[in-house]
Design a protein around this motif. Structure first.
Motif, PDB file in Angstrom:
ATOM      1  N   GLY A 449       0.824  -1.196   0.000  1.00  0.00           N
ATOM      2  CA  GLY A 449       0.000   0.000   0.000  1.00  0.00           C
ATOM      3  C   GLY A 449       0.858   1.245   0.000  1.00  0.00           C
ATOM      4  N   GLU A 450       1.654   1.386   1.043  1.00  0.00           N
ATOM      5  CA  GLU A 450       2.666   2.433   1.158  1.00  0.00           C
ATOM      6  C   GLU A 450       3.899   1.844   1.813  1.00  0.00           C
ATOM      7  N   VAL A 451       5.054   2.455   1.572  1.00  0.00           N
ATOM      8  CA  VAL A 451       6.282   2.135   2.292  1.00  0.00           C
ATOM      9  C   VAL A 451       6.984   3.445   2.625  1.00  0.00           C
ATOM     10  N   PRO A 452       7.788   3.458   3.692  1.00  0.00           N
ATOM     11  CA  PRO A 452       8.526   4.677   4.023  1.00  0.00           C
ATOM     12  C   PRO A 452       9.685   4.917   3.050  1.00  0.00           C
ATOM     13  N   MET A 453       9.930   6.183   2.754  1.00  0.00           N
ATOM     14  CA  MET A 453      11.105   6.606   2.003  1.00  0.00           C
ATOM     15  C   MET A 453      11.767   7.725   2.779  1.00  0.00           C
ATOM     16  N   ALA A 454      13.084   7.656   2.901  1.00  0.00           N
ATOM     17  CA  ALA A 454      13.817   8.655   3.675  1.00  0.00           C
ATOM     18  C   ALA A 454      14.643   9.559   2.771  1.00  0.00           C
ATOM     19  N   PHE A 455      14.720  10.815   3.152  1.00  0.00           N
ATOM     20  CA  PHE A 455      15.620  11.788   2.536  1.00  0.00           C
ATOM     21  C   PHE A 455      16.592  12.228   3.621  1.00  0.00           C
ATOM     22  N   VAL A 456      17.876  12.176   3.330  1.00  0.00           N
ATOM     23  CA  VAL A 456      18.869  12.504   4.344  1.00  0.00           C
ATOM     24  C   VAL A 456      19.880  13.512   3.812  1.00  0.00           C
ATOM     25  N   VAL A 457      20.358  14.334   4.729  1.00  0.00           N
ATOM     26  CA  VAL A 457      21.490  15.229   4.464  1.00  0.00           C
ATOM     27  C   VAL A 457      22.669  14.648   5.226  1.00  0.00           C
ATOM     28  N   LEU A 458      23.736  14.299   4.495  1.00  0.00           N
ATOM     29  CA  LEU A 458      24.853  13.592   5.106  1.00  0.00           C
ATOM     30  C   LEU A 458      26.115  14.450   5.171  1.00  0.00           C
ATOM     31  N   ALA A 459      26.894  14.221   6.221  1.00  0.00           N
ATOM     32  CA  ALA A 459      28.231  14.806   6.292  1.00  0.00           C
ATOM     33  C   ALA A 459      29.127  14.084   5.297  1.00  0.00           C
ATOM     34  N   ALA A 460      30.227  14.714   4.941  1.00  0.00           N
ATOM     35  CA  ALA A 460      31.153  14.121   3.978  1.00  0.00           C
ATOM     36  C   ALA A 460      31.659  12.770   4.473  1.00  0.00           C
ATOM     37  N   GLY A 461      31.680  11.794   3.568  1.00  0.00           N
ATOM     38  CA  GLY A 461      32.250  10.493   3.880  1.00  0.00           C
ATOM     39  C   GLY A 461      31.319   9.505   4.546  1.00  0.00           C
ATOM     40  N   LEU A 471      19.331   1.691  10.967  1.00  0.00           N
ATOM     41  CA  LEU A 471      17.870   1.603  10.966  1.00  0.00           C
ATOM     42  C   LEU A 471      17.401   0.181  11.248  1.00  0.00           C
ATOM     43  N   ALA A 472      18.091  -0.793  10.642  1.00  0.00           N
ATOM     44  CA  ALA A 472      17.703  -2.195  10.827  1.00  0.00           C
ATOM     45  C   ALA A 472      17.859  -2.637  12.276  1.00  0.00           C
ATOM     46  N   ALA A 473      18.830  -2.048  12.963  1.00  0.00           N
ATOM     47  CA  ALA A 473      19.076  -2.430  14.358  1.00  0.00           C
ATOM     48  C   ALA A 473      18.064  -1.797  15.312  1.00  0.00           C
ATOM     49  N   GLU A 474      17.482  -0.675  14.910  1.00  0.00           N
ATOM     50  CA  GLU A 474      16.623   0.085  15.815  1.00  0.00           C
ATOM     51  C   GLU A 474      15.138  -0.029  15.536  1.00  0.00           C
ATOM     52  N   LEU A 475      14.767  -0.392  14.296  1.00  0.00           N
ATOM     53  CA  LEU A 475      13.363  -0.353  13.906  1.00  0.00           C
ATOM     54  C   LEU A 475      12.879  -1.696  13.361  1.00  0.00           C
ATOM     55  N   SER A 476      11.610  -1.976  13.577  1.00  0.00           N
ATOM     56  CA  SER A 476      10.990  -3.160  12.983  1.00  0.00           C
ATOM     57  C   SER A 476      11.063  -3.069  11.465  1.00  0.00           C
ATOM     58  N   PRO A 477      11.067  -4.214  10.776  1.00  0.00           N
ATOM     59  CA  PRO A 477      11.205  -4.192   9.314  1.00  0.00           C
ATOM     60  C   PRO A 477      10.202  -3.301   8.599  1.00  0.00           C
ATOM     61  N   TYR A 478       8.939  -3.286   9.056  1.00  0.00           N
ATOM     62  CA  TYR A 478       7.940  -2.506   8.323  1.00  0.00           C
ATOM     63  C   TYR A 478       8.156  -0.996   8.476  1.00  0.00           C
ATOM     64  N   LYS A 479       8.915  -0.584   9.496  1.00  0.00           N
ATOM     65  CA  LYS A 479       9.190   0.841   9.692  1.00  0.00           C
ATOM     66  C   LYS A 479      10.425   1.320   8.925  1.00  0.00           C
ATOM     67  N   GLN A 480      11.222   0.385   8.456  1.00  0.00           N
ATOM     68  CA  GLN A 480      12.486   0.764   7.812  1.00  0.00           C
ATOM     69  C   GLN A 480      12.245   1.305   6.406  1.00  0.00           C
ATOM     70  N   PRO A 481      12.833   2.464   6.067  1.00  0.00           N
ATOM     71  CA  PRO A 481      12.661   3.005   4.713  1.00  0.00           C
ATOM     72  C   PRO A 481      13.140   2.018   3.658  1.00  0.00           C
TER      73      PRO A 481
END
Length: 510
Positions: A449-461, A471-481
């Motif tokens: 139906g829907e899935v999460p998508m993340a947009f991130v601003v990253l530091a160099a490297g 994300l995999a270590a902290e969130l259930s599979p259905y919550k992971q982007p």
């Protein structure tokens, strides 16, 4: 002011707990099989369920976890889930139900917030449960496969509780926005919603249904488990949805009605495996928890030959507020207002609108939650001073009283019917070193139906692989982007609010 009501008369308000309501139904035919464990085939009669509930309630009380105490349950569907659920209620306690796919961090949050003192789970989740209990006030872990040791002398009668003021269950919901919150539901909430449901849902005596909707979620908990058992139905408990096993149960038990979510409708409409089974007994397919489009609804009905219809509700409504009628189901509609319930459609200024006008759906009735645990601010944002619950859903009523859900004001992402709060995923992303900013939206997905998508601003490297692993270590599979995109800046308003619409518009333009 235009107020929309039910076409059906009000139901009587019963002065019983949800467990007393269940026992009254089971005692009518105590030798009848009411629960079957799908994987093993083990059957439980009504008398065995009652005895199991009373024995475990006695054990909980003897160990100091009875009246006034909070118990947590993290388990897939099984007959034992029903026994634990109602044993806590019979003993006068409060139960919070956890998603068994939770990580230790998610378990810890709910145990801490709910104040649970003992956690029931299955052996397969023991390691996660123990990790999640660390640092909380939850001091006892009970492995369900060995819970006989927790049984005691049968507790003969319901421990007295205030039907309106006592919090019996605490499922967690993100509401219209924000992080998951404990939804305080009373015995009154649950019992009246069962009776409201029975006024609109046609359940035949002694029919068999396949219960794969998770009992920890309000849809599986009060619509599937409680309502159907109280109506005299039999449930086959599936720990998770498995298409071949599901089709086999429908074929072998001549299942007439299925309670499901849109991804199951998609499977029945499109999967080639369906043709290998005789599911001609299937006459009614009900979808809820997430929108089911008219096209998919019609395709599912055409493939299966079943009347395909929808219901609507939310955890905060115990959960039903609307349900389709088998004789007058309309593709794309979620049905009529259930008894004892008032509805209005309001514009952005709070003015009530009439037929065919789109606005936010607001609901008032005895099934409305008591509030959010430890969160009066969120409660006040959801339930106004006049008692109207603001659903965060854009909807309209047609001239016949059918409700159509058009869109969401709220930011929640619905993954296979489960809620994902963007704020929760964003908070986890921002704890990873080198993630300077983040935003999460929902994007369409054929299966979920829907899935999460993340947009991130990253530091160099910074490597995206490390972000995904975090994300995999902290969130259930259905919550992971399912997708992570690196961008230069997260679009925000002058007040700092994430402008998610700009992110969605940017995707649409690609």
């Amino acid at each position: 002011m235009t107020i929309f009501t039910s076409p059906l008369p009000d139901v009587a308000i019963r002065d019983v707990t949800i467990t007393q309501a269940l026992f009254a139904a089971l005692e009518k035919a105590p030798a009848r099989v009411v629960l079957i464990d799908g994987p093993t085939g083990k059957a439980w009669t009504g008398a065995e369920v009652i005895a199991g509930v009373k024995a475990l309630a006695g054990g909980l009380s003897a160990r100091g976890f009875g009246a006034g105490h909070r118990v947590a349950l993290m388990s897939p569907n099984s007959p034992e889930f029903a026994v634990i659920f109602h044993a806590v209620g019979w003993a006068g306690g409060t139960l919070t139900t956890l998603n068994p796919t939770y990580t230790a961090a998610e378990v810890r949050h709910q145990l801490t917030d709910s104040g649970a003192e003992v956690l029931f789970t299955i052996a397969a989740f023991e390691a996660t449960a123990r990790d999640g209990m660390a640092g909380t006030n939850c001091r006892e872990l009970v492995i369900i496969e060995a819970m006989e040791a927790w049984q005691g002398p049968a507790l003969p009668a319901q421990v007295p509780v205030d039907l309106d003021a006592h919090v019996f269950v605490l499922p967690y919901s993100s509401g219209t926005t924000g992080l998951p919150k404990g939804v305080m539901l009373s015995h009154r909430n649950l019992v009246v919603n069962v009776d409201q449901g029975l006024a609109v849902i046609k359940i035949l005596p002694d029919e068999t249904l396949v219960a794969f909707l998770p009992f920890f979620h309000i849809y599986g908990m009060n619509v599937m488990l409680n309502t159907h058992l109280i109506a005299g139905a039999r449930l086959i408990c599936m720990p998770r949805f498995d298409l071949p096993a599901f089709l086999g149960f429908v074929q072998d038990h001549r299942v007439r009605m299925v309670m499901a979510v849109p991804p199951v409708a998609n499977a029945l409409a499109k999967h080639p495996l369906v043709d290998s089974y005789d599911i001609s007994s299937l006459k009614v397919f009900v979808s809820a928890a997430a929108p089911l489009g008219a096209e998919l609804s019609n395709a599912c009905g055409a493939r299966t030959g079943a009347m395909t219809m929808q219901g609507y509700g939310m955890t905060e409504l115990s959960p039903i507020s609307h349900f389709s009628n088998e004789e007058r189901a309309v593709a794309g509609a979620v049905g009529f207002t259930v008894p004892n319930t008032l509805c209005k459609i309001v514009d952005a200024g709070g003015q009530a609108l009439g037929v065919d006008a789109e606005g936010e759906l607001c609901i008032k009735g005895p099934q409305v939650m008591m509030g959010y645990l430890n969160n009066p601010e969120a409660t006040a944002r959801t339930i106004d001073a006049e008692g109207w619950l603001h659903t965060g859903d854009i909807a309209c009523f047609d001239a016949s009283g059918q409700l159509f859900i058009r869109d969401r004001l709220k930011e929640l992402i619905k993954v296979k019917g489960f809620q994902v709060a963007p704020a929760e995923v964003e908070a986890v992303l921002q704890t990873y070193p080198g993630v300077l900013d983040a935003a999460v939206i929902g994007v369409p997905d054929d299966e979920a139906g829907e899935v999460p998508m993340a947009f991130v601003v990253l530091a160099a490297g910074v490597d995206l692989g490390g972000v995904a692993a975090h994300l995999a270590a902290e969130l259930s599979p259905y919550k992971q982007p399912k997708h992570i995109e690196v961008i230069d800046a997260i679009p925000k308003s002058a007040s700092g609010k994430i402008l998610r619409r700009l992110l969605k518009d940017g995707l649409a333009a690609k």
